[in-house]
Design an enzyme around this catalytic site. Structure first.
Site, mmCIF file in Angstrom:
data_model
loop_
_atom_site.group_PDB
_atom_site.id
_atom_site.type_symbol
_atom_site.label_atom_id
_atom_site.label_comp_id
_atom_site.label_asym_id
_atom_site.label_seq_id
_atom_site.Cartn_x
_atom_site.Cartn_y
_atom_site.Cartn_z
ATOM 1 N N GLY A 75 -14.088 4.199 -127.975
ATOM 2 C CA GLY A 75 -14.918 3.335 -127.135
ATOM 3 C C GLY A 75 -14.218 2.058 -126.720
ATOM 4 O O GLY A 75 -12.987 2.008 -126.623
ATOM 5 N N PHE A 125 -22.443 -7.429 -118.143
ATOM 6 C CA PHE A 125 -22.889 -8.563 -118.968
ATOM 7 C C PHE A 125 -21.952 -9.756 -118.886
ATOM 8 O O PHE A 125 -22.279 -10.853 -119.304
ATOM 9 C CB PHE A 125 -23.121 -8.120 -120.422
ATOM 10 C CG PHE A 125 -21.888 -8.036 -121.278
ATOM 11 C CD1 PHE A 125 -21.086 -6.903 -121.250
ATOM 12 C CD2 PHE A 125 -21.544 -9.072 -122.130
ATOM 13 C CE1 PHE A 125 -19.947 -6.825 -122.052
ATOM 14 C CE2 PHE A 125 -20.414 -8.999 -122.938
ATOM 15 C CZ PHE A 125 -19.612 -7.870 -122.888
ATOM 16 N N CYS A 169 -22.958 -6.666 -128.716
ATOM 17 C CA CYS A 169 -22.811 -7.124 -130.107
ATOM 18 C C CYS A 169 -23.584 -8.362 -130.525
ATOM 19 O O CYS A 169 -24.114 -8.382 -131.641
ATOM 20 C CB CYS A 169 -21.339 -7.312 -130.419
ATOM 21 S SG CYS A 169 -20.481 -5.729 -130.387
ATOM 22 N N GLY A 229 -12.118 1.078 -130.008
ATOM 23 C CA GLY A 229 -11.110 2.065 -130.414
ATOM 24 C C GLY A 229 -10.035 2.245 -129.356
ATOM 25 O O GLY A 229 -8.830 2.233 -129.683
ATOM 26 N N LEU A 263 -19.970 -10.818 -138.843
ATOM 27 C CA LEU A 263 -21.335 -11.114 -138.380
ATOM 28 C C LEU A 263 -21.486 -12.613 -138.144
ATOM 29 O O LEU A 263 -22.104 -13.048 -137.162
ATOM 30 C CB LEU A 263 -22.366 -10.666 -139.429
ATOM 31 C CG LEU A 263 -22.496 -9.168 -139.696
ATOM 32 C CD1 LEU A 263 -23.613 -8.900 -140.700
ATOM 33 C CD2 LEU A 263 -22.799 -8.408 -138.407
HETATM 34 N N1 LIG Z 1 -17.507 -3.785 -127.693
HETATM 35 C C1 LIG Z 1 -16.933 -4.832 -128.227
HETATM 36 O O1 LIG Z 1 -16.497 -5.738 -127.541
HETATM 37 C C2 LIG Z 1 -16.777 -4.949 -129.705
HETATM 38 C C3 LIG Z 1 -17.386 -4.054 -130.575
HETATM 39 N N2 LIG Z 1 -17.235 -4.184 -131.936
HETATM 40 C C4 LIG Z 1 -17.820 -3.209 -132.846
HETATM 41 O O2 LIG Z 1 -17.030 -2.012 -132.786
HETATM 42 C C5 LIG Z 1 -17.848 -0.845 -132.963
HETATM 43 C C6 LIG Z 1 -17.639 0.097 -131.788
HETATM 44 O O3 LIG Z 1 -18.090 -0.554 -130.617
HETATM 45 P P1 LIG Z 1 -17.736 0.017 -129.166
HETATM 46 O O4 LIG Z 1 -16.315 0.450 -129.149
HETATM 47 O O5 LIG Z 1 -18.205 -0.996 -128.199
HETATM 48 O O6 LIG Z 1 -18.676 1.320 -129.115
HETATM 49 P P2 LIG Z 1 -18.652 2.508 -128.052
HETATM 50 O O7 LIG Z 1 -20.026 3.013 -127.973
HETATM 51 O O8 LIG Z 1 -17.945 2.059 -126.805
HETATM 52 O O9 LIG Z 1 -17.705 3.616 -128.734
HETATM 53 C C7 LIG Z 1 -18.024 4.274 -129.905
HETATM 54 C C8 LIG Z 1 -17.537 5.724 -129.812
HETATM 55 O O10 LIG Z 1 -17.714 6.359 -131.090
HETATM 56 C C9 LIG Z 1 -18.034 7.730 -130.866
HETATM 57 N N3 LIG Z 1 -18.657 8.304 -132.070
HETATM 58 C C10 LIG Z 1 -19.862 7.986 -132.624
HETATM 59 N N4 LIG Z 1 -20.054 8.694 -133.750
HETATM 60 C C11 LIG Z 1 -18.965 9.477 -133.922
HETATM 61 C C12 LIG Z 1 -18.564 10.414 -134.918
HETATM 62 N N5 LIG Z 1 -19.351 10.661 -135.965
HETATM 63 N N6 LIG Z 1 -17.374 11.048 -134.769
HETATM 64 C C13 LIG Z 1 -16.570 10.782 -133.711
HETATM 65 N N7 LIG Z 1 -16.892 9.886 -132.754
HETATM 66 C C14 LIG Z 1 -18.067 9.239 -132.852
HETATM 67 C C15 LIG Z 1 -18.942 7.689 -129.663
HETATM 68 O O11 LIG Z 1 -18.954 8.955 -129.015
HETATM 69 C C16 LIG Z 1 -18.299 6.590 -128.811
HETATM 70 O O12 LIG Z 1 -17.396 7.097 -127.847
HETATM 71 C C17 LIG Z 1 -19.271 -1.365 -133.123
HETATM 72 O O13 LIG Z 1 -19.559 -1.480 -134.499
HETATM 73 C C18 LIG Z 1 -19.218 -2.745 -132.509
HETATM 74 O O14 LIG Z 1 -20.158 -3.625 -133.092
HETATM 75 C C19 LIG Z 1 -16.464 -5.163 -132.468
HETATM 76 C C20 LIG Z 1 -15.820 -6.063 -131.651
HETATM 77 C C21 LIG Z 1 -15.908 -6.024 -130.211
HETATM 78 O O1 LIG Z 2 -18.218 -8.292 -131.683
HETATM 79 C C1 LIG Z 2 -18.108 -8.230 -130.480
HETATM 80 O O2 LIG Z 2 -18.526 -7.313 -129.780
HETATM 81 C C2 LIG Z 2 -17.462 -9.320 -129.704
HETATM 82 O O3 LIG Z 2 -18.549 -10.127 -129.192
HETATM 83 C C3 LIG Z 2 -18.135 -11.178 -128.328
HETATM 84 O O4 LIG Z 2 -17.426 -10.626 -127.215
HETATM 85 P P1 LIG Z 2 -18.165 -10.014 -125.935
HETATM 86 O O5 LIG Z 2 -19.601 -9.777 -126.249
HETATM 87 O O6 LIG Z 2 -17.339 -8.872 -125.493
HETATM 88 O O7 LIG Z 2 -18.031 -11.144 -124.817
HETATM 89 P P2 LIG Z 2 -18.218 -12.743 -124.851
HETATM 90 O O8 LIG Z 2 -17.138 -13.344 -124.058
HETATM 91 O O9 LIG Z 2 -18.415 -13.274 -126.204
HETATM 92 O O10 LIG Z 2 -19.569 -12.924 -124.049
HETATM 93 C C4 LIG Z 2 -20.830 -12.563 -124.590
HETATM 94 C C5 LIG Z 2 -21.938 -13.048 -123.670
HETATM 95 O O11 LIG Z 2 -22.067 -14.466 -123.753
HETATM 96 C C6 LIG Z 2 -22.036 -15.011 -122.465
HETATM 97 N N1 LIG Z 2 -21.433 -16.370 -122.541
HETATM 98 C C7 LIG Z 2 -20.243 -16.565 -123.173
HETATM 99 C C8 LIG Z 2 -19.688 -17.814 -123.248
HETATM 100 C C9 LIG Z 2 -20.343 -18.900 -122.682
HETATM 101 O O12 LIG Z 2 -19.892 -20.080 -122.731
HETATM 102 N N2 LIG Z 2 -21.523 -18.688 -122.065
HETATM 103 C C10 LIG Z 2 -22.084 -17.441 -121.977
HETATM 104 O O13 LIG Z 2 -23.169 -17.287 -121.411
HETATM 105 C C11 LIG Z 2 -21.223 -14.040 -121.645
HETATM 106 O O14 LIG Z 2 -21.465 -14.167 -120.274
HETATM 107 C C12 LIG Z 2 -21.696 -12.726 -122.198
HETATM 108 O O15 LIG Z 2 -22.898 -12.308 -121.594
HETATM 109 C C13 LIG Z 2 -17.185 -12.110 -129.084
HETATM 110 O O16 LIG Z 2 -16.719 -13.124 -128.204
HETATM 111 C C14 LIG Z 2 -16.013 -11.327 -129.657
HETATM 112 O O17 LIG Z 2 -15.195 -12.195 -130.449
HETATM 113 C C15 LIG Z 2 -16.538 -10.190 -130.521
HETATM 114 O O18 LIG Z 2 -15.469 -9.404 -131.012
#
Ligand SMILES: NC(=O)C1=CN([C@@H]2O[C@H](COP(=O)(O)OP(=O)(O)OC[C@H]3O[C@@H](n4cnc5c(N)ncnc54)[C@H](O)[C@@H]3O)[C@@H](O)[C@H]2O)C=CC1
Ligand SMILES: O=C(O)[C@H]1O[C@H](OP(=O)(O)OP(=O)(O)OC[C@H]2O[C@@H](n3ccc(=O)[nH]c3=O)[C@H](O)[C@@H]2O)[C@H](O)[C@@H](O)[C@@H]1O
Length: 466
Positions: A13, A340, A278, A16, A223
């Site tokens: 995702g 977003f 998140c 990953g 968190l």
């Molecule tokens: N999106 C972001 O910016 C960030 C996300 N995170 C955390 O990272 C984690 C992943 O988030 P995303 O990458 O955004 O999610 P995502 O939904 O984009 O990707 C997750 C992937 O895992 C796959 N999956 C689920 N269960 C599975 C299984 N049992 N076996 C194989 N594949 C499986 C899904 O099909 C999906 O493609 C979450 O816990 C999120 O909170 C942390 C930092 C930044």
């Molecule tokens: O755990 C996660 O998923 C990630 O969540 C956020 O990252 P992300 O949600 O991808 O993007 P941000 O840049 O944090 O923005 C989040 C939201 O806040 C809003 N935002 C951000 C900053 C700001 O000053 N004002 C504001 O409205 C953005 O527009 C957006 O809707 C954190 O910034 C990452 O460090 C973290 O890894």
């Protein structure tokens, strides 16, 4: 120290995909395989046409082009990926629970547990399992319990290595991370596992930015980092409402307080409300954990960050309705932006979804333009809310691929994502093709009041009264 040669990541995702691409780029001697149950997603990662990758992130396709097929592989054969790797990252989605105990707050750990059971079933040799997903504190305990009960005598070390990248800047964040956090057991084997993972990151991250802690501190820190960041946005958004009543300007307030080095200037941009997959999920998770330990005041304190965010979204929608003479029924309202934030095609929890929903309730005709988000995603987002039937959503809301078509004969434009291209549009032309008075509601503070007013717009900008 053990030098890892084969890594597998479960979950292709937003985390990953980019994370493993960068590891593959920086560690050419390591073979990295990203596996996912979702075959369509894997096919998109393997598509010859790099514009068809499932995730849009600046700089990502260039890295995939350099590494894919060399030491970076995408596959739907999860078992094989697990079997071959010495180190397995779990990077699956952990959304808020929508059923049962903790519904609406706790993290749903179903996918994590499935991964653990899969690893337990397949593994024949000792492995390091890395929690990359964001998880409630003490999840490693549950993982360990599942993994240690395979009866095959295989030894697992569990590490917590939360990801701090933000979407839209994922590659930049990964290449120049402020810090990498690695939590593990405080035993000799735990230390060896932490060092093995540190070695991977030290290919490009300076050693002093790789922090090692115990597992629980690492899980909890993730968190807390998100809660603190979201709290800053809610704090400044609460002040934006006050600015609009007092002729203060929220940008000037942000700048003035941000100059104080103890406060700092980042994450003080007032907006239509934070979105993304998140912030809300992780704060709700923190609230749930605090509640489950009987810490009511702690839970209430953090819940207020979410309450303020909901208020900001509602306030923006209410302001559109009241400004348009208390009715938007049958009025065409153009949305510029659905993602977003800019530079991503991700729409999870985007403020635009909730603002559209509120306006559709008032029978507005919403027309959406976003440079990277697909029509199908927009309708899925709305349908998921379950407010009205899919047919009704498609009747009231249209998606277009041309910003001018969205503006044509509209009563108002709402700016919901801060895409750079919105700043460079010919706003004079836009004014000409809109109905008059032509209203613009800038939920991202990207346009200048003076210029917009001079062009004849009735211009509203969040956090500013004129
Ligand atoms: N999106 C972001 O910016 C960030 C996300 N995170 C955390 O990272 C984690 C992943 O988030 P995303 O990458 O955004 O999610 P995502 O939904 O984009 O990707 C997750 C992937 O895992 C796959 N999956 C689920 N269960 C599975 C299984 N049992 N076996 C194989 N594949 C499986 C899904 O099909 C999906 O493609 C979450 O816990 C999120 O909170 C942390 C930092 C930044
Ligand atoms: O755990 C996660 O998923 C990630 O969540 C956020 O990252 P992300 O949600 O991808 O993007 P941000 O840049 O944090 O923005 C989040 C939201 O806040 C809003 N935002 C951000 C900053 C700001 O000053 N004002 C504001 O409205 C953005 O527009 C957006 O809707 C954190 O910034 C990452 O460090 C973290 O890894």
């Amino acid at each position: 120290m053990k030098k890892i040669t084969k890594i597998c990541c479960i979950g292709a995702g937003y985390v990953g995909g980019p994370t493993m691409s960068v590891i593959a780029l920086k560690c050419p001697e390591i073979q990295v395989t990203v596996v996912d149950l979702n075959e369509k997603r894997i096919a998109q990662w393997n598509d010859e046409d790099l514009d068809k990758l499932p995730i849009y992130e600046p700089g990502l396709k260039e890295i995939v082009a350099q590494t894919r097929g060399k030491n970076l592989f995408f596959s739907s054969d999860v078992d094989k990926g697990i079997d071959e790797a010495e180190m397995i990252f779990i990077s699956v989605n952990t959304p808020t629970k929508t059923y049962g105990k903790g519904k609406g707050q706790a993290a749903d750990l179903k996918n994590i547990e499935l991964c653990a059971r899969n690893i337990a079933r397949v593994a024949k040799e000792d492995k390091i399992v890395v929690e990359k997903s964001t998880l409630p504190v003490r999840t490693a305990e549950a993982l360990k319990s599942i993994l240690d009960n395979t009866g095959k005598g295989v030894k697992f070390e569990i590490l917590s290595n939360p990801e701090f990248l933000a979407e839209g800047t994922a590659i930049e964040d990964l290449l120049n991370a402020d810090r990498v956090l690695i939590g593990g057991d405080e035993t000799a084997a735990g230390q060896a596992a932490k060092d093995a993972l540190s070695w991977v990151y030290e290919h490009w991250i300076p050693k002093d930015r790789v922090l090692q802690t115990n597992v629980w501190s690492s899980e909890l820190s993730k968190l807390v980092a998100n809660a603190f960041l979201a709290q800053r946005v809610s704090s400044i958004n609460s002040i934006s409402a006050l600015c609009e009543k007092t002729d203060a300007n929220v940008a000037e307030v942000s700048r003035a307080i941000g100059f104080d080095s103890r406060i700092g200037s980042k994450f003080l941009n007032s907006s239509v409300g934070f979105g993304g997959s998140c912030f809300q999920k992780d704060i709700l998770n923190l609230v749930y954990i605090a509640k489950s330990f009987g810490l009511t005041e702690v839970a209430d304190y953090w819940e207020q960050v979410i309450i303020m965010n909901d208020y900001q979204k509602r306030r923006f929608a209410d302001n559109i309705v009241s400004t348009l003479y208390n009715t938007v029924s049958g009025k065409k309202i153009a949305f510029y932006g659905w993602a977003f934030k800019k530079d991503t095609n991700d729409t999870r929890e985007s403020a635009a979804i909730y603002i559209a929903d509120a306006l559709l309730d008032e029978m507005a005709q919403v027309v959406v333009y976003d440079p990277k988000v697909k029509e199908e995603t927009i309708y899925n987002d709305l349908d998921y809310l379950g407010t009205r039937s899919p047919e009704e959503n498609r009747r009231l809301l249209k998606v277009v691929s041309d910003p001018m078509e969205a503006a044509e004969q509209s009563h108002a434009i709402a700016i919901l994502t801060e895409w750079d291209e919105f700043k460079t549009y010919d706003w004079q032309k836009i004014h000409e093709i809109m109905l008059k008075p032509a209203f613009v509601f800038d939920g991202r503070r990207i346009l200048e009041n003076e210029k917009m007013e001079k062009l004849g717009f009735k211009f509203y900008k969040i956090g500013q009264s004129h």
